[in-house]
Design a protein around this motif. Structure first.
Motif, short mmCIF file in Angstrom:
data_model
loop_
_atom_site.label_atom_id
_atom_site.label_comp_id
_atom_site.label_asym_id
_atom_site.label_seq_id
_atom_site.Cartn_x
_atom_site.Cartn_y
_atom_site.Cartn_z
N UNK A 274 36.18 78.67 28.25
CA UNK A 274 35.64 79.33 27.22
C UNK A 274 36.43 80.68 26.78
N UNK A 275 36.55 81.24 27.74
CA UNK A 275 37.29 82.55 27.64
C UNK A 275 38.54 82.26 26.85
N UNK A 276 39.46 81.20 27.28
CA UNK A 276 40.81 80.92 26.70
C UNK A 276 40.51 80.71 25.15
N UNK A 277 39.71 79.76 25.04
CA UNK A 277 39.39 79.55 23.53
C UNK A 277 39.15 80.64 22.67
N UNK A 278 38.19 81.53 23.30
CA UNK A 278 37.95 82.86 22.42
C UNK A 278 39.16 83.78 22.49
N UNK A 279 39.92 83.71 23.46
CA UNK A 279 41.12 84.67 23.48
C UNK A 279 42.31 83.97 22.09
N UNK A 280 42.18 82.61 22.32
CA UNK A 280 43.13 82.15 21.34
C UNK A 280 42.75 82.21 19.84
N UNK A 281 41.48 82.24 19.49
CA UNK A 281 40.93 82.61 18.29
C UNK A 281 41.32 83.95 17.94
N UNK A 282 40.92 84.77 18.74
CA UNK A 282 41.34 86.40 18.71
C UNK A 282 42.69 86.55 18.38
N UNK A 283 43.70 85.88 18.96
CA UNK A 283 45.17 85.71 18.62
C UNK A 283 45.53 85.30 17.34
N UNK A 284 44.89 84.15 16.93
CA UNK A 284 45.63 83.89 15.71
C UNK A 284 44.73 84.22 14.46
N UNK A 285 43.54 84.76 14.71
CA UNK A 285 42.66 85.46 13.72
C UNK A 285 42.79 86.95 13.58
N UNK A 286 43.63 87.52 14.51
CA UNK A 286 44.12 88.72 14.54
C UNK A 286 42.83 89.69 14.63
N UNK A 287 41.89 89.02 15.53
CA UNK A 287 40.57 89.70 15.62
C UNK A 287 40.14 89.79 17.20
N UNK A 288 40.26 90.97 17.75
CA UNK A 288 39.91 91.12 19.25
C UNK A 288 38.32 91.01 19.40
N UNK A 289 37.62 91.11 18.38
CA UNK A 289 36.06 90.93 18.66
C UNK A 289 35.77 89.45 19.02
N UNK A 290 36.74 88.65 18.93
CA UNK A 290 36.31 87.39 19.30
C UNK A 290 36.53 87.04 20.83
N UNK A 291 37.02 88.06 21.62
CA UNK A 291 37.43 87.67 23.00
C UNK A 291 35.95 87.83 23.75
N UNK A 292 34.98 88.23 23.38
CA UNK A 292 33.69 88.56 24.32
C UNK A 292 33.12 87.23 24.64
N UNK A 293 32.66 87.52 25.83
CA UNK A 293 31.71 86.26 26.65
C UNK A 293 30.61 87.11 27.34
N UNK A 294 29.53 86.39 27.51
CA UNK A 294 28.47 86.69 28.12
C UNK A 294 28.52 86.54 29.75
N UNK A 295 28.28 87.64 30.42
CA UNK A 295 28.34 87.46 31.84
C UNK A 295 27.12 86.36 32.23
N UNK A 296 27.53 85.43 33.32
CA UNK A 296 28.54 85.99 34.30
C UNK A 296 30.14 85.60 33.94
#
Length: 333
Positions: A274-296
């Motif tokens: 999940x974190x990897x998918x969001x990081x990839x979207x953040x990279x390609x969308x140039x949008x760091x807001x996408x990296x966030x996940x909910x704990x835990x």
């Protein structure tokens, strides 16, 4: 329209087939769901011929409240997202919550619901699981209901058996539409295909999706109907291409390329897919807001994010997001 309709259309029997993404859920700084980015991502996926299995495992659905899921579905519908291309996850440990979410999805005309078994209590009997699903069907009480059973023992531990499916199909042949097998074991998928598809060609009422595109070609060759895959969030076009071209001569080559991408996103060196998918979207969308996940769950560290970026470059992976900047705005995509 025939029963072979893919997610681009809906058959009269309300069957959805093809490639679906368990849509990742973006969060704001206060960890509330980010409605605009969520809707935009759904629109982009639809533009890539990908259906929406919202509120699945990779959606962090079990980190969302029932109310949050219900509100997000209402907002998708209000935004004009076609409910006929959605298969919301509605399975909860509480029968009452499952019924409420399922009834909502049916009311909006969703193509089906993806339903986890109640997963908190372990070592429950087949009879107990049968009663659970039976209770849901009866309480929803709607002829339009299409349930896709969700078998994911690596996470839920409580699984779906052929015996349970046999009983449910006998009692509710119109409501039990199929299953998603996320066991990660092709032999398990083949067992269900043999039992409910190839061994019973006259029985057309049970559709089997694999939980990883790594098994997509094998699934299609054995009578399956597609995949509901995490990496469809980032690689939908290539996965859909194999779905439509699985009988072509280069199908094995296409499958091999999909596997290379999948291996990067499922690598154990990262904290979660999940974190990897969001990081990839953040990279390609140039949008760091996408990296966030909910704990835990936790995000990738800067070092891990750099490693991911380099590995994606090494395999020439690309997402058509940066140019269009589609995932920042609810009207995008």
């Amino acid at each position: 329209m025939s029963d072979n309709a893919t997610i681009d259309g809906l058959a009269a029997s309300k069957r959805i087939r093809g490639v679906l993404a368990p849509v990742v859920t973006p969060f704001k700084a206060d960890l509330s769901p980010d409605r605009e980015r969520f809707i935009a991502h759904c629109r982009w996926l639809l533009s890539q011929n990908c259906g929406l299995a919202v509120f699945g495992t990779n959606s962090e659905a079990n980190s969302l409240s029932m109310e949050e899921r219900a509100v997000l579905l209402e907002e998708l519908v209000a935004a004009g997202i076609n409910a006929a291309r959605m298969m919301p996850g509605t399975g909860c440990c509480s029968i009452m919550e499952t019924v409420k979410l399922t009834a909502q999805a049916v009311r909006h005309g969703c193509a089906g619901v993806l339903m986890l078994p109640p997963f908190y209590y372990k070592d429950v009997s087949e009879e107990g699981l049968y009663r659970y699903f039976s209770e849901v069907v009866q309480r929803v009480g709607d002829a339009r209901l299409k349930i896709y059973l969700y078998h994911i023992p690596p996470v839920a531990v409580v699984g779906i058996t052929t015996g349970l499916v046999e009983r449910l199909l006998a009692a509710y042949p119109n409501a039990i539409a199929g299953m998603k097998d996320s066991s990660g074991d092709w032999n398990n998928t083949k067992t269900f295909l043999d039992a409910f598809v190839t061994a019973s060609p006259a029985r057309t009422g049970f559709d089997i999706f694999v939980g990883s595109e790594s098994f997509l070609l094998a699934n299609m060759r054995n009578g399956g109907v597609g995949t509901i895959s995490a990496t469809a969030n980032v690689n939908p076009a290539a996965i859909y291409k194999l779905y439509t071209e699985w009988e072509n001569q280069d199908a094995d080559e296409q499958q091999a390329k999909l596997n290379v991408v999948r291996q990067v996103f499922s690598s154990g060196k990262f904290p979660s897919m999940i974190a990897v998918l969001k990081q990839a979207i953040a990279i390609y969308a140039d949008d760091p807001e996408w990296t966030r996940v909910r704990p835990p769950l936790v995000e990738l560290t800067p070092e891990q994010a750099n490693t991911l970026s380099e590995e994606l470059k090494a395999i020439s992976f690309e997402m058509e997001l940066r140019r269009k900047n589609t995932l920042r705005r609810g009207r995008g995509g």
